[in-house]
Write an enzyme that holds these catalytic residues in place. Structure first.
Site, PDB file in Angstrom:
ATOM      1  CD  GLU A  91      -1.469  -0.289   3.568  1.00  0.00           C
ATOM      2  OE1 GLU A  91      -1.773   0.771   4.129  1.00  0.00           O
ATOM      3  OE2 GLU A  91      -2.006  -1.379   3.817  1.00  0.00           O
ATOM      4  CB  CYS A 104       3.475   7.567   2.495  1.00  0.00           C
ATOM      5  SG  CYS A 104       4.029   6.341   3.692  1.00  0.00           S
ATOM      6  CB  CYS A 111       7.905  -5.104   8.378  1.00  0.00           C
ATOM      7  SG  CYS A 111       9.249  -4.240   9.225  1.00  0.00           S
ATOM      8  CB  CYS A 115       7.306  -2.011  15.809  1.00  0.00           C
ATOM      9  SG  CYS A 115       8.965  -1.524  15.299  1.00  0.00           S
ATOM     10  CB  CYS A 118       3.943  -1.647  13.500  1.00  0.00           C
ATOM     11  SG  CYS A 118       4.023  -1.421  11.716  1.00  0.00           S
ATOM     12  CB  CYS A 332       0.845   2.116  10.279  1.00  0.00           C
ATOM     13  SG  CYS A 332       1.199   3.782  10.801  1.00  0.00           S
TER      14      CYS A 332
END
Ligand code: SAH
Length: 350
Positions: A91, A104, A111, A115, A118, A332
């Site tokens: 995205e 962005c 990932c 975290c 997230c 996010c």
């Protein structure tokens, strides 16, 4: 297959040579891919048909497919969900500002930094994005909106410094005067803090802005929300950021997601002000976006303002980031997550 859209103009020129073509063909191809944003080789009408056919046989032509476009009624933010050639979803977000439009982009599918707050961390890392896949996010958004993109933030899904070589290649291509020619100063790369890579990046002497996702001011607290803090201590991180600032002459940014009851106390504000002073950093406060799978919540607006005022009293350069596109899952990795979840829940009929 040759990844032709990730090639620099020099590489493209020697590739044309190996094909027995004249060097000016490289310029024509580059212009079709990076300025005219062609969707296929067959669009490239000033190239001989035989060359277009050979290219289609030998090369992979990276083109993102738009799966969804969501436009915020509140602020004009647009969120895009793209699918890649292998079916992965990523995205990107388009944000119109008075001083120019920002995009962005994501740097990885998934990932592996983990975290806790997230959404992108939940499914782990699937793979790195190629330079062409990073460029394409901007190209498809430019084509869809008809707007000029002047700023890029690498703050979507993924840890950009965990995909270091492709990130550098992407920056080289997007800033190239033969392509979209975006100024290095208008590019921000955000990292959770890979110390060795921050130092490597500094030696490239780019004029991009480096943003560090700090989110906690003691190692103990940082370890609770960011697993990467088990590998690098805040003191080492600060040294690396100061080094980056001194080698490049660029002021760095600290990102700080405010999480109610976790990192929003008076001591946190004092600690943050003290850390930011070292490299003369700008602090961006981001009230944490609640993610369905996690329990973290932002402080209310009043508490966030108090935190900001405390920092200002200490002389810190600080802003609270406007929440853009909150009505369209723009934060996010949440849209990708939602779509993956929905797809996962569709049972094949037998
Ligand atoms: N991996 C890089 C860049 C991608 S994340 C990094 O860590 O910086 C971009 C920013 O969004 C980071 O500051 C990240 O910590 C923050 N972020 C992630 N999830 C968030 C959430 N739910 N609410 C607010 N900020 C979040």
């Amino acid at each position: 297959m040759t990844d032709i859209k990730s090639m620099t103009i020099e590489q493209l020129t020697s590739y044309m040579e190996t094909m027995g073509e004249k060097p000016y063909r490289a310029r024509q191809l580059y212009e079709w891919m990076h300025i005219r944003l062609a969707e296929s080789f067959s669009d490239m009408t000033n190239l001989p048909k035989s060359l277009r056919e050979r290219l289609a046989e030998e090369c992979e032509y990276t083109l993102l497919k738009t799966e969804r476009e969501q436009i915020s009624k509140e602020d004009g933010t647009r969120k895009y969900l793209f699918s890649l050639a292998d079916g992965q979803m990523i995205e990107s977000v388009f944000m119109p500002y008075h001083h120019g439009n920002s995009v962005c982009i994501s740097s990885q599918a998934g990932c592996r930094m983990g975290c806790r707050f997230c959404a992108s961390a939940i499914g782990g890392l699937v793979r790195n994005l190629t330079a062409a896949e990073m460029l394409e996010q901007i190209y498809r958004i430019s084509a869809a909106t008809g707007e000029r993109v002047s700023n890029i933030v690498v703050m979507g899904t993924g840890e950009p410094l965990d995909n270091y070589d492709n990130l550098l290649r992407f920056i080289r291509l997007i800033t190239d005067e033969n392509g979209l020619h975006i100024s290095q100063r208008n590019i921000t790369v955000s990292t959770c803090g890979l110390v060795d890579r921050i130092r490597m990046l500094a030696t490239q002497k780019l004029q991009i802005t480096l943003a560090l996702s700090l989110h906690a001011v003691t190692d103990e607290k940082r370890r609770q929300i960011m697993p990467i803090a088990k590998r690098y201590q805040i003191a080492e991180l600060m040294e690396a950021m100061t080094y980056y600032a001194s080698v490049t002459g660029r002021r760095v940014t600290f990102e700080y997601s405010l999480i109610s009851g976790v990192n929003d106390t008076d001591e946190d504000a004092a600690g943050l002000a003290a850390l930011a002073k070292g490299p003369g950093a700008h602090v961006n406060l981001i009230p944490v976006n609640p993610v369905t799978e996690t329990a973290f919540l932002p402080p209310d607006r009043h508490k966030a303002d108090i935190f900001k005022n405390k920092l200002e009293k200490y002389g810190t350069n600080v802003t609270i980031r406007r929440r853009l596109g909150a009505d369209i899952d723009a934060a996010c990795g949440q849209l990708r997550r939602k779509v993956n979840r929905l797809q996962g829940s569709i049972q094949p009929r037998v």
